[in-house]
Design an enzyme around this catalytic site. Structure first.
Site, PDB file in Angstrom:
ATOM      1  N   ALA A 277       0.844  -1.194   0.000  1.00  0.00           N
ATOM      2  CA  ALA A 277       0.000   0.000   0.000  1.00  0.00           C
ATOM      3  C   ALA A 277       0.880   1.244   0.000  1.00  0.00           C
ATOM      4  CB  ALA A 277      -0.901  -0.010   1.224  1.00  0.00           C
ATOM      5  N   ALA A 278       0.538   2.205  -0.856  1.00  0.00           N
ATOM      6  CA  ALA A 278       1.347   3.424  -0.973  1.00  0.00           C
ATOM      7  C   ALA A 278       1.405   4.172   0.355  1.00  0.00           C
ATOM      8  CB  ALA A 278       0.749   4.330  -2.046  1.00  0.00           C
ATOM      9  N   CYS A 279       0.337   4.059   1.152  1.00  0.00           N
ATOM     10  CA  CYS A 279       0.287   4.793   2.430  1.00  0.00           C
ATOM     11  C   CYS A 279       1.348   4.299   3.413  1.00  0.00           C
ATOM     12  CB  CYS A 279      -1.084   4.649   3.088  1.00  0.00           C
ATOM     13  SG  CYS A 279      -2.323   3.892   2.073  1.00  0.00           S
ATOM     14  N   HIS A 280       1.940   3.126   3.136  1.00  0.00           N
ATOM     15  CA  HIS A 280       2.896   2.561   4.102  1.00  0.00           C
ATOM     16  C   HIS A 280       4.327   2.625   3.595  1.00  0.00           C
ATOM     17  CE1 HIS A 280      -0.755  -0.147   5.090  1.00  0.00           C
ATOM     18  NE2 HIS A 280      -0.868   1.058   5.605  1.00  0.00           N
ATOM     19  N   SER A 281       4.566   3.405   2.537  1.00  0.00           N
ATOM     20  CA  SER A 281       5.848   3.279   1.844  1.00  0.00           C
ATOM     21  C   SER A 281       7.033   3.726   2.683  1.00  0.00           C
ATOM     22  CB  SER A 281       5.808   4.082   0.544  1.00  0.00           C
ATOM     23  OG  SER A 281       5.443   5.407   0.832  1.00  0.00           O
TER      24      SER A 281
END
Length: 424
Positions: free
Chosen positions: A363-367
């Site tokens: 997920a991009a939110c966790h990059s």
């Protein structure tokens, strides 16, 4: 101009290929056009009675109809939001408030509101629930997904329900594995359960699904799904970065409590002068989905399957592990989550050596979380060392088989370099 495939930036020499469509999609040209037109021609305040205001109001009303058509709802069931995070928070806030109101007359206050969700939800569902728990305002059960199916199973969700349960929130499709959840069956079972609960004087359980990943990639019909609430996120289907919430009869059949108070816009559920251009863009993106989702789905499935066949042919069956393949589960047409096995091949390291591929490890939110594997994959029973090497590739409407060939070639070269680094 100035962009690689799918609108991604590129240098003068290199073509970059964007395979991160689950994180965000580029604006469809028709959507960009609608946005620009609305900015120029519908700049009036939609609450004003003069022609400039009426023009804006008409655009908003047309967009509401387009969104309703896209998900099989009535226009009055659509409430515009800033995005999926606000919509999800609003549902959780509403369910808690509704429970407390319904229990107000009971002697002991009726107990603490309880929420049921899955262990693989988006942060915009997980974190507000964790916050309520921290503040002792609610209780929450995070039902694990099955390691066999990658899904949250209906019986497991039902087993977690208590007399104080006020909301069940299960995403329609997972953003990392692409696994599609059994939401329609769950709604049906909860509807039957609610009839028994009503007879016993217990509060109604509301049902919510976050459909962010499913819209534009598969059929989404709120009547078939049977949910009370459904979250719509524009930038996942070639629209702008706003969203909407479907509510089955907002404020009448289904509770909806505002989090903001102001000028009465959106029937006071979501006040604030409407963002007309973004709403017009969202309406146009919805029109494209209503008209063409089956063609989009067929195209993306073909390209995704070709990608997986090429990966297997290039790395060999022993070296590639598909983290999103679960027996008996359906998955999104565009999503492939896989690990290339071997030491030193953590997803982030592989991507850092790629010259062409633009993608993510989850997920991009966790990059920003370093090399810790995705909690979603670990929840699905993927071993730690395999999950650490995971890459999530999500194809789009414009991705071609030729793009896939270039991406696989890029991955082969990146892995060869990293293998060399590991050699004694």
């Amino acid at each position: 101009p100035g962009g690689g495939r799918g609108g991604a930036p590129r240098g003068p020499q290199e073509e970059r290929i964007y395979l991160d469509h689950n994180a965000t999609t580029p604006l469809a040209p028709e959507v960009a056009q609608a946005l620009g037109d609305a900015m120029r021609q519908a700049w009036g305040n939609p609450s004003s009675c003069h022609p400039a205001g009426r023009k804006a109001k008409e655009l908003i009303s047309g967009a509401r109809e387009s969104l309703a058509r896209m998900v099989g709802a009535r226009p009055e069931d659509i409430v515009f939001m800033s995005g999926g995070t606000e919509a999800n928070n609003m549902v959780i806030h509403t369910a808690r408030r509704h429970f407390c109101d319904s229990q107000a007359g009971l002697g002991d206050g009726g107990g603490m509101p309880h929420f049921v969700t899955s262990s693989v939800e988006h942060d915009s569902v997980r974190l507000p629930l964790e916050q309520l728990v921290t503040e002792s305002l609610a209780e929450a059960t995070f039902v694990p997904v099955s390691s066999q199916s990658g899904r949250v199973e209906v019986d497991d969700v039902l087993a977690a329900i208590r007399t104080t349960t006020c909301l069940v929130s299960i995403m329609l499709a997972n953003n990392e594995t692409g696994v599609i959840m059994p939401v329609a069956e769950l709604s049906q079972r909860i509807r039957a359960l609610n009839q028994r609960r009503a007879a016993e004087g217990l509060p109604r359980i509301l049902v919510h699904t976050d459909a962010a990943q499913m819209i534009g990639k598969g059929r989404v019909d709120v009547q078939e799904l049977g949910v009370d609430y459904l979250t719509i996120v524009g930038h996942k289907f070639y629209g702008p970065r706003i969203g909407a919430l479907y509510v089955r009869g907002p404020g009448t059949a289904t509770p909806l409590h505002p989090m903001l108070f102001g000028g009465g816009q959106e029937r006071s559920f979501r006040p604030g002068t409407e963002n007309t251009p973004m709403i017009a863009g969202l309406g146009q993106a919805a029109e494209l989905v209503s008209k063409s989702w089956e063609a989009y789905e067929a195209h993306m499935r073909d390209v995704r399957d070709y990608l997986e066949a090429r990966l297997e042919a290039s790395f060999g069956k022993q070296r590639i592990h598909f983290n999103s393949h679960f027996t008996g589960s359906k998955r999104l047409c565009n999503t492939s989550n896989f690990s290339i096995l071997g030491p030193g091949l953590q997803g982030r390291r592989v991507l850092s050596r790629c010259k062409t591929l633009l993608a993510s490890v989850g997920a991009a939110c966790h990059s920003e979380k370093g090399d810790r594997p995705s909690s979603v994959l670990l929840s699905c029973g993927i071993p730690y060392d395999v999950a650490q090497n995971a890459l999530r590739l999500s194809v789009g409407r414009d991705t071609t088989r030729a793009d896939v060939d270039l991406v696989v070639q890029d991955l082969v070269l990146a892995v060869a370099q990293l293998d060399q680094d590991q050699a004694p």
